[in-house]
Design a protein around this motif. Sequence first.
Motif, PDB file in Angstrom:
ATOM      1  N   UNK A   1     -12.852  -7.948  -9.688  1.00  0.00           N
ATOM      2  CA  UNK A   1     -12.144  -6.938  -9.595  1.00  0.00           C
ATOM      3  C   UNK A   1     -10.808  -6.716 -10.188  1.00  0.00           C
ATOM      4  N   UNK A   2     -10.287  -5.573 -10.234  1.00  0.00           N
ATOM      5  CA  UNK A   2      -8.784  -5.484 -10.608  1.00  0.00           C
ATOM      6  C   UNK A   2      -7.800  -5.794  -9.539  1.00  0.00           C
ATOM      7  N   UNK A   3      -7.253  -7.060  -9.611  1.00  0.00           N
ATOM      8  CA  UNK A   3      -6.259  -7.280  -8.413  1.00  0.00           C
ATOM      9  C   UNK A   3      -4.940  -6.615  -8.845  1.00  0.00           C
ATOM     10  N   UNK A   4      -4.754  -6.131  -9.931  1.00  0.00           N
ATOM     11  CA  UNK A   4      -3.559  -5.029 -10.140  1.00  0.00           C
ATOM     12  C   UNK A   4      -3.565  -3.933  -9.320  1.00  0.00           C
ATOM     13  N   UNK A   5      -4.958  -3.285  -9.323  1.00  0.00           N
ATOM     14  CA  UNK A   5      -5.012  -2.195  -8.305  1.00  0.00           C
ATOM     15  C   UNK A   5      -5.283  -2.461  -6.908  1.00  0.00           C
ATOM     16  N   UNK A   6      -5.142  -3.646  -6.518  1.00  0.00           N
ATOM     17  CA  UNK A   6      -5.251  -3.779  -5.153  1.00  0.00           C
ATOM     18  C   UNK A   6      -3.982  -4.265  -4.330  1.00  0.00           C
ATOM     19  N   UNK A   7      -2.849  -4.850  -5.053  1.00  0.00           N
ATOM     20  CA  UNK A   7      -1.717  -5.191  -4.414  1.00  0.00           C
ATOM     21  C   UNK A   7      -0.844  -4.188  -3.695  1.00  0.00           C
ATOM     22  N   UNK A   8      -0.410  -3.196  -4.495  1.00  0.00           N
ATOM     23  CA  UNK A   8       0.203  -1.992  -3.800  1.00  0.00           C
ATOM     24  C   UNK A   8      -0.503  -1.226  -2.672  1.00  0.00           C
ATOM     25  N   UNK A   9      -1.484  -1.057  -2.883  1.00  0.00           N
ATOM     26  CA  UNK A   9      -2.418  -0.376  -1.834  1.00  0.00           C
ATOM     27  C   UNK A   9      -2.394  -1.192  -0.628  1.00  0.00           C
ATOM     28  N   UNK A  10      -2.290  -2.655  -0.781  1.00  0.00           N
ATOM     29  CA  UNK A  10      -2.391  -3.371   0.469  1.00  0.00           C
ATOM     30  C   UNK A  10      -1.034  -3.326   1.003  1.00  0.00           C
ATOM     31  N   UNK A  11       0.098  -3.201   0.158  1.00  0.00           N
ATOM     32  CA  UNK A  11       1.504  -3.409   0.556  1.00  0.00           C
ATOM     33  C   UNK A  11       1.661  -1.729   1.330  1.00  0.00           C
ATOM     34  N   UNK A  12       1.131  -0.761   0.873  1.00  0.00           N
ATOM     35  CA  UNK A  12       1.153   0.648   1.214  1.00  0.00           C
ATOM     36  C   UNK A  12       0.674   0.544   2.823  1.00  0.00           C
ATOM     37  N   UNK A  13      -0.693   0.084   2.807  1.00  0.00           N
ATOM     38  CA  UNK A  13      -1.430   0.309   4.307  1.00  0.00           C
ATOM     39  C   UNK A  13      -0.528  -0.364   5.223  1.00  0.00           C
ATOM     40  N   UNK A  14       0.193  -1.453   5.056  1.00  0.00           N
ATOM     41  CA  UNK A  14       1.069  -2.126   5.917  1.00  0.00           C
ATOM     42  C   UNK A  14       2.320  -1.477   6.126  1.00  0.00           C
ATOM     43  N   UNK A  15       2.709  -0.882   5.243  1.00  0.00           N
ATOM     44  CA  UNK A  15       3.959   0.154   5.516  1.00  0.00           C
ATOM     45  C   UNK A  15       3.519   1.193   6.341  1.00  0.00           C
ATOM     46  N   UNK A  16       2.302   1.574   6.301  1.00  0.00           N
ATOM     47  CA  UNK A  16       1.789   2.772   7.158  1.00  0.00           C
ATOM     48  C   UNK A  16       1.775   2.362   8.431  1.00  0.00           C
ATOM     49  N   UNK A  17       0.887   1.127   8.476  1.00  0.00           N
ATOM     50  CA  UNK A  17       0.813   0.437   9.943  1.00  0.00           C
ATOM     51  C   UNK A  17       2.097   0.167  10.654  1.00  0.00           C
ATOM     52  N   UNK A  18       3.140  -0.160   9.950  1.00  0.00           N
ATOM     53  CA  UNK A  18       4.257  -0.614  10.490  1.00  0.00           C
ATOM     54  C   UNK A  18       5.028   0.690  10.569  1.00  0.00           C
ATOM     55  N   UNK A  19       4.623   1.951  10.352  1.00  0.00           N
ATOM     56  CA  UNK A  19       5.506   3.049  10.573  1.00  0.00           C
ATOM     57  C   UNK A  19       6.794   3.132   9.795  1.00  0.00           C
ATOM     58  N   UNK A  20       6.747   2.527   8.416  1.00  0.00           N
ATOM     59  CA  UNK A  20       8.006   2.222   7.754  1.00  0.00           C
ATOM     60  C   UNK A  20       8.509   3.730   7.277  1.00  0.00           C
ATOM     61  N   UNK A  21       9.754   3.700   6.888  1.00  0.00           N
ATOM     62  CA  UNK A  21      10.495   4.921   6.466  1.00  0.00           C
ATOM     63  C   UNK A  21       9.604   5.522   5.300  1.00  0.00           C
ATOM     64  N   UNK A  22       9.564   6.781   4.817  1.00  0.00           N
ATOM     65  CA  UNK A  22       9.083   7.529   4.014  1.00  0.00           C
ATOM     66  C   UNK A  22       9.682   6.954   2.704  1.00  0.00           C
ATOM     67  N   UNK A  23      10.971   6.432   2.834  1.00  0.00           N
ATOM     68  CA  UNK A  23      11.440   5.974   1.393  1.00  0.00           C
ATOM     69  C   UNK A  23      10.825   4.661   1.029  1.00  0.00           C
ATOM     70  N   UNK A  24      10.209   3.970   1.934  1.00  0.00           N
ATOM     71  CA  UNK A  24       9.478   2.741   1.756  1.00  0.00           C
ATOM     72  C   UNK A  24       7.810   3.184   1.207  1.00  0.00           C
ATOM     73  N   UNK A  25       7.316   4.084   2.097  1.00  0.00           N
ATOM     74  CA  UNK A  25       6.089   4.204   1.699  1.00  0.00           C
ATOM     75  C   UNK A  25       5.764   5.055   0.523  1.00  0.00           C
ATOM     76  N   UNK A  26       6.617   6.115   0.157  1.00  0.00           N
ATOM     77  CA  UNK A  26       6.096   6.676  -1.006  1.00  0.00           C
ATOM     78  C   UNK A  26       6.475   5.968  -2.240  1.00  0.00           C
TER      79      UNK A  26
END
Length: 316
Positions: free
Chosen positions: A231-256
């Motif tokens: 699979x394309x791991x290029x396409x996997x990394x930032x979505x992984x980080x975004x999900x944890x930013x979402x789980x951690x209720x991080x600021x929108x300036x991080x999630x966006x």
Amino acid sequence: MNCPIQLPTRKESIIYLLSAGLYLSFCFFVMGGAKLEHALILILFSLLFFVHGYTRKLAMCLLPFLIFAISYDVMRLYPNYLVNPVDINGLHEADKSLFGITIAGESMTLNEYFAQHTCALADFMAGIFYLCWVPGPIAFGVYCFITGRRGLLVRFAWAFLFLNLIGFAGYYIHPAAPPWFYAQCGGTYDPALYGHTMGNEAGLARFDALTGLNIFHSIYAKNANVFAAVPSLHAAYCPCAFLYAYFGKCNRMVRWPLAILSIGICWTAIYSSHHYVIDVLLGFSLSVIFVLAWEKVLLQWPPIRRFITHYEQYVS
């Protein structure tokens, strides 16, 4: 940073020095010699580990990223094309059938379409997006560390590592040529030449030419695995980080920014002929499915839960 200076304990120092010694021995005697990047990684990690108690905890939080880099490098020892046949034509035809377009009676993949329809702005943005595919998640990890979200960082970092290991296993289960390889060589290729096939910056060469830099040529000249499109791991990394930013209720300036990078990198993978749409969808889906499985299932398994809990306590 109010943490007092605290050298590692004798036990920590011994474990670290033994690990560093084993790594250097492995580089010299198995990998064919330590390279400049090996030395730089070891020096940087050693500085973080020994200079201060605060930086040592940062080093341990980022340890999974180091293991990821080493694991990727180790794939050079036994390339995936020696394990299973490389999919060159089948993947191309499948992508063209599922996601291709027809123009003037000619059917083509989106990669082939974009190769004929480029513009300077798209070339520049593609390069910017692709430069962030690993630095983006690492920057998110550093943000978590600085803002005191150590538990979130530990869960994310180890999820990132295991996500990569699953992706690496996929490379060996189904070796697959990227679109640029098909464009250069067609649907057939002499397997005897696989070992002489070098990495290629493909459409990202336009970014190098546009900026006068040689960034992507230098990166892909050191590619550890050319036939690693699925699979394309290029396409996997930032979505992984975004999900944890979402789980951690991080600021929108991080999630966006992570959301934008996720979309931009997926687009770039196709635009630059590094991945087919199939590769990108599989990588993106793998990221989402694994993170959910890691959070909802695997972390509930007592051995893993104890390991993560102890790790969180160590770096907190």
